[in-house]
Design an enzyme around this catalytic site. Structure first.
Site, PDB file in Angstrom:
ATOM      1  N   GLU A 234       6.087   4.271   7.577  1.00  0.00           N
ATOM      2  CA  GLU A 234       6.451   3.355   8.663  1.00  0.00           C
ATOM      3  C   GLU A 234       5.982   1.972   8.236  1.00  0.00           C
ATOM      4  O   GLU A 234       4.806   1.633   8.377  1.00  0.00           O
ATOM      5  CB  GLU A 234       5.769   3.787   9.975  1.00  0.00           C
ATOM      6  CG  GLU A 234       6.223   5.135  10.508  1.00  0.00           C
ATOM      7  CD  GLU A 234       7.616   5.096  11.130  1.00  0.00           C
ATOM      8  OE1 GLU A 234       8.082   4.002  11.510  1.00  0.00           O
ATOM      9  OE2 GLU A 234       8.248   6.151  11.240  1.00  0.00           O
TER      10      GLU A 234
ATOM     11  N   CYS B 281       5.145  -5.074  14.166  1.00  0.00           N
ATOM     12  CA  CYS B 281       6.017  -4.810  13.020  1.00  0.00           C
ATOM     13  C   CYS B 281       7.481  -5.069  13.365  1.00  0.00           C
ATOM     14  O   CYS B 281       8.284  -5.339  12.485  1.00  0.00           O
ATOM     15  CB  CYS B 281       5.836  -3.378  12.542  1.00  0.00           C
ATOM     16  SG  CYS B 281       6.009  -2.185  13.868  1.00  0.00           S
TER      17      CYS B 281
ATOM     18  N   VAL C 213       0.841  -1.207   0.000  1.00  0.00           N
ATOM     19  CA  VAL C 213       0.000   0.000   0.000  1.00  0.00           C
ATOM     20  C   VAL C 213       0.876   1.259   0.000  1.00  0.00           C
ATOM     21  O   VAL C 213       0.502   2.282  -0.591  1.00  0.00           O
ATOM     22  CB  VAL C 213      -0.988  -0.024   1.201  1.00  0.00           C
ATOM     23  CG1 VAL C 213      -1.759   1.273   1.309  1.00  0.00           C
ATOM     24  CG2 VAL C 213      -1.960  -1.201   1.069  1.00  0.00           C
TER      25      VAL C 213
HETATM   26  P1  NAD Z   1      -2.317  -1.872   5.281  1.00  0.00           P
HETATM   27  O1  NAD Z   1      -1.308  -1.267   4.394  1.00  0.00           O
HETATM   28  O2  NAD Z   1      -3.227  -2.917   4.729  1.00  0.00           O
HETATM   29  O3  NAD Z   1      -3.278  -0.751   5.896  1.00  0.00           O
HETATM   30  C1  NAD Z   1      -2.768   0.392   6.513  1.00  0.00           C
HETATM   31  C2  NAD Z   1      -3.711   1.556   6.283  1.00  0.00           C
HETATM   32  O4  NAD Z   1      -3.797   1.832   4.893  1.00  0.00           O
HETATM   33  C3  NAD Z   1      -5.125   1.316   6.774  1.00  0.00           C
HETATM   34  O5  NAD Z   1      -5.574   2.472   7.441  1.00  0.00           O
HETATM   35  C4  NAD Z   1      -5.911   1.059   5.504  1.00  0.00           C
HETATM   36  O6  NAD Z   1      -7.242   1.513   5.582  1.00  0.00           O
HETATM   37  C5  NAD Z   1      -5.158   1.862   4.464  1.00  0.00           C
HETATM   38  N1  NAD Z   1      -5.211   1.251   3.128  1.00  0.00           N
HETATM   39  C6  NAD Z   1      -5.333  -0.072   2.823  1.00  0.00           C
HETATM   40  N2  NAD Z   1      -5.308  -0.255   1.485  1.00  0.00           N
HETATM   41  C7  NAD Z   1      -5.175   0.982   0.931  1.00  0.00           C
HETATM   42  C8  NAD Z   1      -5.080   1.452  -0.403  1.00  0.00           C
HETATM   43  N3  NAD Z   1      -5.120   0.640  -1.442  1.00  0.00           N
HETATM   44  N4  NAD Z   1      -4.934   2.785  -0.596  1.00  0.00           N
HETATM   45  C9  NAD Z   1      -4.873   3.641   0.442  1.00  0.00           C
HETATM   46  N5  NAD Z   1      -4.956   3.236   1.741  1.00  0.00           N
HETATM   47  C10 NAD Z   1      -5.111   1.930   1.983  1.00  0.00           C
HETATM   48  O7  NAD Z   1      -1.479  -2.404   6.505  1.00  0.00           O
HETATM   49  P2  NAD Z   1      -1.966  -3.245   7.744  1.00  0.00           P
HETATM   50  O8  NAD Z   1      -2.313  -4.621   7.296  1.00  0.00           O
HETATM   51  O9  NAD Z   1      -2.986  -2.467   8.499  1.00  0.00           O
HETATM   52  O10 NAD Z   1      -0.635  -3.287   8.647  1.00  0.00           O
HETATM   53  C11 NAD Z   1       0.301  -4.330   8.571  1.00  0.00           C
HETATM   54  C12 NAD Z   1       1.614  -3.831   8.050  1.00  0.00           C
HETATM   55  O11 NAD Z   1       1.985  -2.636   8.711  1.00  0.00           O
HETATM   56  C13 NAD Z   1       2.743  -4.799   8.316  1.00  0.00           C
HETATM   57  O12 NAD Z   1       3.573  -4.877   7.182  1.00  0.00           O
HETATM   58  C14 NAD Z   1       3.489  -4.179   9.473  1.00  0.00           C
HETATM   59  O13 NAD Z   1       4.839  -4.549   9.555  1.00  0.00           O
HETATM   60  C15 NAD Z   1       3.318  -2.731   9.195  1.00  0.00           C
HETATM   61  N6  NAD Z   1       3.443  -1.938  10.421  1.00  0.00           N
HETATM   62  C16 NAD Z   1       4.487  -1.073  10.530  1.00  0.00           C
HETATM   63  C17 NAD Z   1       4.640  -0.343  11.697  1.00  0.00           C
HETATM   64  C18 NAD Z   1       5.769   0.635  11.880  1.00  0.00           C
HETATM   65  O14 NAD Z   1       5.671   1.436  12.785  1.00  0.00           O
HETATM   66  N7  NAD Z   1       6.811   0.598  11.071  1.00  0.00           N
HETATM   67  C19 NAD Z   1       3.719  -0.485  12.721  1.00  0.00           C
HETATM   68  C20 NAD Z   1       2.664  -1.358  12.547  1.00  0.00           C
HETATM   69  C21 NAD Z   1       2.525  -2.081  11.391  1.00  0.00           C
END
Ligand code: NAD
Length: 444
Positions: A199, A233, A181
């Site tokens: 992040e 993460c 994403v």
């Molecule tokens: P995700 O990318 O599916 O979703 C994150 C956010 O993006 C959500 O709010 C979602 O509504 C939005 N989103 C989803 N698809 C989208 C699109 N096509 N266009 C625009 N926005 C969109 O991620 P997730 O499954 O919620 O989180 C898991 C991932 O996040 C893992 O890879 C994890 O390692 C990472 N993570 C990183 C940190 C950090 O601080 N570095 C912390 C937590 C999680």
């Protein structure tokens, strides 16, 4: 200005429910356990620690230090021509920022950047993860109640709503989530040239190498891996060790799991569940297709999205367990013949968000530190480095760009404006730059 000092090892808050006589409750673990209601499960403890306390920590740290962070910076190296001038750096708000959160810590991944964005003086639109609907609704209800509706708003929804939101122009986008994403976030930011903080995640390796107290290492490894059911993460994604260390580590992990979760973790109160059925299926599928050998755990249950703490050995490099971020309670152990082999393996992969080394030999820790790159690094433990507000938290390469927590969040959401107020004195130095230039012989 009267806010007390907050550090990871104290977890003091002014909230009376958390009882916080700083002289009586120095130990967060004992303190939180004593607060736990007998009818609740582990989820209470892990949530308070990873969602509420970490947020309060950062919040109080910002309150205590904001006055210092905001001060214009005058300690600028000057040269002869600027000696009489006033030169300084001023931190200014960026404007309207968008914060998009992930589901695995749905409160802290929204509120920690919010603290930093407010500290830096910005207006904020929050987009929590739609996967944790209760938290999303709570934020949508509470934020307008307590913060000015002119400056702060919450937008609920999933991918489609976020895509529509991203058509607007923002002054900064702060995104936490997956690498896939993140690419569409960058594309959406490009037409407006909006700066972006990403992040992201990745596969965070954990070396267990050389002389070591294996029981202690197993406890720290299991805690950091299985906390929040492996849905962190920065959770150690896989272990790298020699065959001898692996043979000692497996019984130590088994003993640790027994002491943490009892003989059946699925029946006890301390092992969490996978967030949704879709995420559960992805993990069970990875396990089912893996060519590795399950040596601990392996059970799963669809009805309550349970997966037992699971350890595998002999997992081939091509296995999806070694190709994707696991993000669940599954731990492959890879064997290496030397530290160099492990370092080479890590350097062939994308740069991880965190890298861990457990060893009693400081030369092992420093060799890994000096020969690898990762967002963060922690020797002899997992996860905890990200809870200290003095350390920047963020990735590098494929694990992200930019950082936050403590001052680093304030800096992320600030523009550092270079300012120079020139003196009217020393005009005889200035005349040297005025035309006609033909009068000067620079000697070149
Ligand atoms: P995700 O990318 O599916 O979703 C994150 C956010 O993006 C959500 O709010 C979602 O509504 C939005 N989103 C989803 N698809 C989208 C699109 N096509 N266009 C625009 N926005 C969109 O991620 P997730 O499954 O919620 O989180 C898991 C991932 O996040 C893992 O890879 C994890 O390692 C990472 N993570 C990183 C940190 C950090 O601080 N570095 C912390 C937590 C999680």
């Amino acid at each position: 200005s009267r806010a007390p000092r907050f550090h990871l090892n104290t977890y003091q808050t002014r909230d009376p429910r958390f009882n916080l006589n700083p002289y009586r409750t120095r130990d967060p673990w004992i303190h939180l356990k004593s607060y736990q209601d007998s009818s609740t499960t582990h989820i209470w403890f892990e949530s308070v620690l990873s969602e509420i306390q970490i947020t309060l920590n950062d919040l109080y740290f910002a309150i205590e230090n904001l006055r210092t962070w905001m001060q214009p910076e005058y300690n600028i190296g000057k040269n002869l021509a600027t000696r009489m001038d006033e030169c300084f750096i001023r931190r200014e708000p960026l404007g309207v920022v968008l914060i998009i959160g992930a589901w695995n810590y749905p409160l802290h991944l929204i509120l920690l950047p919010l603290v930093a964005a407010i500290a830096a003086g910005n207006c904020v639109i929050l987009k929590p993860s739609e996967i944790c609907q209760a938290t999303e609704q709570l934020l949508a209800e509470l934020i307008p109640k307590y913060l000015s509706q002119d400056c702060y708003a919450v937008l609920c929804g999933g991918a489609e709503e976020t895509k529509s939101l991203l058509k607007n122009r923002f002054d900064h986008i702060f995104y936490t989530g997956s690498q896939a994403v993140a690419r569409s976030i960058l594309l959406a930011a490009a037409p407006h040239l909006t700066p972006v903080t990403l992040e992201l995640g990745g596969k965070s390796p954990c070396f267990i190498y050389g002389r070591i107290d294996i029981q202690k290492a197993a406890r720290r490894l299991c805690w950091s891996k299985f906390f929040n059911t492996g849905q962190s993460c920065v959770a150690p994604d896989y272990v790298l060790c020699t065959v001898e260390t692996r043979d000692a580590l497996l019984p130590a992990i088994q003993e640790t799991l027994l002491s943490f979760y009892g003989s059946d973790p699925g029946e006890g109160p301390d092992m969490g569940r996978i967030v949704t059925l879709r995420h559960w299926r992805r993990l069970v599928d990875m396990l089912r297709k893996s060519k590795g050998k399950v040596v601990i755990g392996g059970d799963s249950r669809e009805e309550d999205k349970y997966i037992a703490p699971t350890v595998l050995v002999d997992v081939p490099e091509a296995d999806s367990l070694m190709q994707e971020e696991i993000f669940g309670p599954i731990l492959p152990i890879l064997t290496i013949e030397s530290l160099e082999e492990g370092i080479d393996y890590i350097n062939r992969q994308e740069k991880p968000l965190a890298l861990y080394v457990f060893s009693d030999e400081s030369s092992v820790v420093s060799t890994v530190l000096n020969n690898t790159s990762s967002g963060g690094f922690c020797g002899n433990d997992g996860i905890v480095h990200m809870a200290l507000p003095g350390l920047p938290f963020g990735g590098v390469g494929a694990s992200g760009m930019g950082s936050y927590h403590g001052r680093w969040g304030f800096e992320t959401f600030s523009h550092r404006r270079s300012c120079m107020n020139r003196s009217w004195l020393l005009e005889m130095v200035n005349v040297l730059r005025y035309p006609p230039y033909s009068e000067y012989n620079l000697g070149w």
